[in-house]
Design a protein around this motif. Sequence first.
Motif, PDB file in Angstrom:
ATOM      1  N   VAL A  41       6.345 -10.635  -8.363  1.00  0.00           N
ATOM      2  CA  VAL A  41       5.042 -11.386  -7.941  1.00  0.00           C
ATOM      3  C   VAL A  41       5.564 -12.863  -8.992  1.00  0.00           C
ATOM      4  CG1 VAL A  41       2.704 -11.733  -7.677  1.00  0.00           C
ATOM      5  CG2 VAL A  41       3.767  -9.430  -7.269  1.00  0.00           C
ATOM      6  N   GLU A  42       5.630 -13.815  -8.225  1.00  0.00           N
ATOM      7  CA  GLU A  42       6.104 -14.643  -9.197  1.00  0.00           C
ATOM      8  C   GLU A  42       6.070 -16.246  -8.412  1.00  0.00           C
ATOM      9  OE1 GLU A  42      10.610 -15.587 -11.311  1.00  0.00           O
ATOM     10  OE2 GLU A  42      10.377 -15.402  -9.056  1.00  0.00           O
ATOM     11  N   HIS A 101       0.796  -1.173  -0.172  1.00  0.00           N
ATOM     12  CA  HIS A 101      -0.032  -0.205   0.099  1.00  0.00           C
ATOM     13  C   HIS A 101       0.895   1.200  -0.053  1.00  0.00           C
ATOM     14  CE1 HIS A 101      -3.430   2.343   1.015  1.00  0.00           C
ATOM     15  NE2 HIS A 101      -2.808   3.063   2.029  1.00  0.00           N
ATOM     16  N   MET A 102       0.859   2.088  -1.243  1.00  0.00           N
ATOM     17  CA  MET A 102       1.379   3.426  -1.149  1.00  0.00           C
ATOM     18  C   MET A 102       2.891   3.225  -0.623  1.00  0.00           C
ATOM     19  SD  MET A 102      -1.140   4.692  -2.787  1.00  0.00           S
ATOM     20  CE  MET A 102      -0.566   6.450  -2.900  1.00  0.00           C
ATOM     21  N   SER A 103       3.458   2.373  -1.286  1.00  0.00           N
ATOM     22  CA  SER A 103       4.996   2.224  -0.727  1.00  0.00           C
ATOM     23  C   SER A 103       5.946   2.803  -1.744  1.00  0.00           C
ATOM     24  CB  SER A 103       5.261   0.890  -0.437  1.00  0.00           C
ATOM     25  OG  SER A 103       4.464   0.379   0.812  1.00  0.00           O
ATOM     26  N   GLY A 104       5.511   3.282  -2.693  1.00  0.00           N
ATOM     27  CA  GLY A 104       6.560   3.618  -3.835  1.00  0.00           C
ATOM     28  C   GLY A 104       7.431   2.801  -4.318  1.00  0.00           C
ATOM     29  N   SER A 105       8.831   3.222  -4.630  1.00  0.00           N
ATOM     30  CA  SER A 105       9.546   1.974  -5.127  1.00  0.00           C
ATOM     31  C   SER A 105      10.055   1.117  -3.912  1.00  0.00           C
ATOM     32  CB  SER A 105      10.677   2.725  -5.818  1.00  0.00           C
ATOM     33  OG  SER A 105      11.883   1.868  -6.184  1.00  0.00           O
ATOM     34  N   VAL A 106      10.015  -0.010  -4.249  1.00  0.00           N
ATOM     35  CA  VAL A 106      10.162  -1.264  -3.247  1.00  0.00           C
ATOM     36  C   VAL A 106      11.191  -2.104  -3.804  1.00  0.00           C
ATOM     37  CG1 VAL A 106       8.601  -0.805  -1.521  1.00  0.00           C
ATOM     38  CG2 VAL A 106       7.758  -2.119  -3.362  1.00  0.00           C
ATOM     39  N   ALA A 107      12.111  -1.824  -4.774  1.00  0.00           N
ATOM     40  CA  ALA A 107      13.084  -2.486  -5.716  1.00  0.00           C
ATOM     41  C   ALA A 107      13.526  -3.617  -4.757  1.00  0.00           C
ATOM     42  CB  ALA A 107      14.038  -1.691  -6.198  1.00  0.00           C
ATOM     43  N   GLY A 108      13.545  -4.802  -5.240  1.00  0.00           N
ATOM     44  CA  GLY A 108      13.948  -5.937  -4.332  1.00  0.00           C
ATOM     45  C   GLY A 108      13.020  -6.749  -3.635  1.00  0.00           C
ATOM     46  N   SER A 109      11.653  -6.221  -3.896  1.00  0.00           N
ATOM     47  CA  SER A 109      10.682  -7.071  -3.122  1.00  0.00           C
ATOM     48  C   SER A 109      10.283  -8.176  -3.837  1.00  0.00           C
ATOM     49  CB  SER A 109       9.389  -6.122  -2.587  1.00  0.00           C
ATOM     50  OG  SER A 109       9.834  -5.099  -1.785  1.00  0.00           O
ATOM     51  N   VAL A 110       9.968  -9.299  -3.024  1.00  0.00           N
ATOM     52  CA  VAL A 110       9.391 -10.584  -3.782  1.00  0.00           C
ATOM     53  C   VAL A 110       8.303 -11.143  -3.210  1.00  0.00           C
ATOM     54  CG1 VAL A 110      10.309 -12.784  -4.269  1.00  0.00           C
ATOM     55  CG2 VAL A 110      11.935 -10.844  -4.607  1.00  0.00           C
ATOM     56  N   VAL A 111       7.179 -11.418  -3.697  1.00  0.00           N
ATOM     57  CA  VAL A 111       6.107 -12.317  -3.220  1.00  0.00           C
ATOM     58  C   VAL A 111       6.282 -13.632  -4.369  1.00  0.00           C
ATOM     59  CG1 VAL A 111       3.703 -12.403  -3.011  1.00  0.00           C
ATOM     60  CG2 VAL A 111       5.108 -10.190  -2.858  1.00  0.00           C
ATOM     61  N   ARG A 112       6.487 -14.629  -3.507  1.00  0.00           N
ATOM     62  CA  ARG A 112       6.682 -15.758  -4.378  1.00  0.00           C
ATOM     63  C   ARG A 112       6.570 -17.214  -3.605  1.00  0.00           C
ATOM     64  NH1 ARG A 112      12.645 -15.502  -4.781  1.00  0.00           N
ATOM     65  NH2 ARG A 112      12.640 -14.705  -6.778  1.00  0.00           N
ATOM     66  N   LYS A 113       6.026 -18.084  -4.492  1.00  0.00           N
ATOM     67  CA  LYS A 113       5.689 -19.420  -4.130  1.00  0.00           C
ATOM     68  C   LYS A 113       4.874 -19.479  -2.969  1.00  0.00           C
ATOM     69  CE  LYS A 113       9.830 -21.068  -5.894  1.00  0.00           C
ATOM     70  NZ  LYS A 113      11.138 -22.022  -5.856  1.00  0.00           N
ATOM     71  N   ASN A 114       3.795 -18.450  -3.003  1.00  0.00           N
ATOM     72  CA  ASN A 114       2.968 -18.437  -1.836  1.00  0.00           C
ATOM     73  C   ASN A 114       1.390 -19.071  -2.287  1.00  0.00           C
ATOM     74  OD1 ASN A 114       4.484 -17.023   0.389  1.00  0.00           O
ATOM     75  ND2 ASN A 114       4.285 -15.424  -1.483  1.00  0.00           N
ATOM     76  N   VAL A 115       0.690 -19.627  -1.566  1.00  0.00           N
ATOM     77  CA  VAL A 115      -0.692 -19.960  -1.792  1.00  0.00           C
ATOM     78  C   VAL A 115      -1.917 -19.005  -1.184  1.00  0.00           C
ATOM     79  CG1 VAL A 115      -2.542 -21.793  -1.760  1.00  0.00           C
ATOM     80  CG2 VAL A 115      -0.117 -22.464  -2.125  1.00  0.00           C
ATOM     81  N   THR A 135       6.491  -6.937 -11.867  1.00  0.00           N
ATOM     82  CA  THR A 135       6.747  -7.997 -12.646  1.00  0.00           C
ATOM     83  C   THR A 135       5.527  -9.185 -12.211  1.00  0.00           C
ATOM     84  OG1 THR A 135       8.654  -7.793 -13.429  1.00  0.00           O
ATOM     85  CG2 THR A 135       8.223  -9.852 -13.615  1.00  0.00           C
ATOM     86  N   PHE A 136       4.858  -9.684 -13.024  1.00  0.00           N
ATOM     87  CA  PHE A 136       3.718 -10.972 -12.666  1.00  0.00           C
ATOM     88  C   PHE A 136       4.421 -12.159 -13.361  1.00  0.00           C
ATOM     89  CE2 PHE A 136       1.670  -7.049 -11.148  1.00  0.00           C
ATOM     90  CZ  PHE A 136       0.901  -7.422  -9.888  1.00  0.00           C
ATOM     91  N   ARG A 137       4.662 -12.987 -12.873  1.00  0.00           N
ATOM     92  CA  ARG A 137       5.352 -14.048 -13.737  1.00  0.00           C
ATOM     93  C   ARG A 137       4.864 -15.456 -13.093  1.00  0.00           C
ATOM     94  NH1 ARG A 137      11.278 -12.796 -14.530  1.00  0.00           N
ATOM     95  NH2 ARG A 137      11.490 -13.449 -12.501  1.00  0.00           N
TER      96      ARG A 137
END
Length: 640
Positions: free
Chosen positions: A310-311, A277-291, A334-336
């Motif tokens: 988001v991967e 939420h409204m965090s601007g650039s958060v380069a390096g952030s990863v949301v990965r392999k979650n359910v 990136t949504f991959r």
Amino acid sequence: DGGNQYLTQAGRCCDFSGLGIDLDTTCADPPSASNNGGRYRFTMRYRTHGDGTSAAGENSNGSPMLQLWPSGYNVPGKCPPAIDGEWVTCDQIITLPEQITDAASASMVISMSVHPSKSIDYDDVTFAAVPTSHEIVVSDPQAAECWGARPSDEVLITNSKSSGGWSDQVVKTVRSVDATTGRISFAQTDGFGGDDDGASPTSLDDDLRTASEVAWLSRPIVFEADGDGPSDGTYDALHGGHLIVLHTPHVAQHLEGVEIRNFGQQGILGRYPVHFHMSGSVAGSVVRKNVVRESKQRCVVIHGSHDVLVEDNVSFDSYGHCYILEDGGEHDNTFRNNLGARTRGQGISIGSTDNEASTIWITNPNNHFIDNVCAGSQNTGIWFELRAIRGASAGLPENEGVNPGSLPLYTFRGNTAHSNDNKGMTTYAPGYCPQTEALFEGISSYHNGIGLFLHGTCRVRVKDAYLGFNDVGLLYFANGANSTIEDSTFVGKCGQTGISLSLEPRSSQVQVHSTSFKGYDYTDDCGGSALAIDSNQPKSEYDMPVLSNLSFDSSAANPIVVRAPFEDRNIFVEDRDGTMNPSGFPGFYLNDAAHMTAFIDSDLCSSPIGSSHGLFCKNTCLRRLRIDTGCCSKNLNHHR
């Protein structure tokens, strides 16, 4: 009989005397729409022989009858009649009704319908349960290495059958996994069902393009919330937990390998399972392999935040848009390789279009979308809803004067949308007209109502697409500057249309190049066509589609049909080399109107199959001449 042992029944009392067999039904599940419980295979060889007499009626053998007890259930189907002196085989699949599978004991009576003066030989009598399908092999064995580590681990198998619906996925409990071969076994009661279409998943052997996806739904770390709040009839409580990354610019966040269940609070803005939420650039952030499972409102939400990866995530059974960019100001995310299945429309509004839920909701094209799968939405798989920047992002200085609908598309490659109730992918509403051409590369869209909907759109190139078994593969009308389809494949069946075209101005008419069409034969039972000219919002200034290097797998029907009279219009689609009509001659497809055929020899024209308003005129050359008299122009001095 050559050393073979068999049973002979002689001295029979009556025509219907035969055998009785006690049945063991302990391994049979009651039959249902989702399994093939109670299925048994009965086999038996038999023959008859008499004592030398041939009294009237003694030589005719009827078909054996199979009856199940204690219910007296007559098994459908027939075994072949016995033949004197020759072995006959009965091989039949029997589905036991519930009163048999629930009974403490059961039996089957075989009534032979043979005159009592004859003896009957029986051999190889078997009655064996048919195992339900309870194994699959995944295409990448490494994917299964950690699956089934716990007894309760579950696997999602998507529906990719033409007869299946948007919510027809299945969840299976893993019994064992062979990581070497990728073979996954489930409990016997977790079979896929019988041989009917939609009962079992589509394998790579069945169809390389439309094989079912398999995803591991369990994680060793689980965030699960209790529920409260309103009910919608499906769930008693539509308020669960929520997780938010709030106003943390320039801080890399990492969320990986977590199972999130019953999160999201439907009807409350900002309450989602995963929310930047409204965090601007958060380069390096990863949301990965979650359910994300059973979300009550959205799935992974990027809001006023940028540079997030988001991967490899899985969402199943969620409400509202699922993987989303919330305000339209988000960029460089990136949504991959994410999977979303069973995306429900949301009943309680938060002021957006979540009631028409899409699995991937794109509000800004300045992002990357690669190899994602949308496997069943109540509405749409992928929706480019490129309206004005909204919400909290609208007031940011960097978004002043920015129109998402005119921005370039960064990357859109290898995405799949199937089994969606309405559209696979759409750019409408309001449409997408980037200042530079947008490339949609390698999209697969199949088993949807509409595979790809381009409306209010311009400067789009669709390349290497697979559009299969949609009611309409591409619906194209009322667009802006030219869009192009190239190097693509359309596959259909009875009653389906490859591309539905409309009367567009020359500057915005579609161009179709180097594309193949398969399966769009027209029959008396149902209509179908590779290309159809429809009357969707026809323009007063218009031209014909530009077609080149197209291929069709059948010459039995004309690939192009005209579906409206167009009495005051000129329909003229050229077949330059004769490859788009059964005659093999070059010519033109026309609307069947007097002003179009006034100067054409009628012997050269015929009505294409399924085109009640069209003609094909072979060996004909037509050219359109435009004459501007200047009478109606607003700037007469510009005309000479």
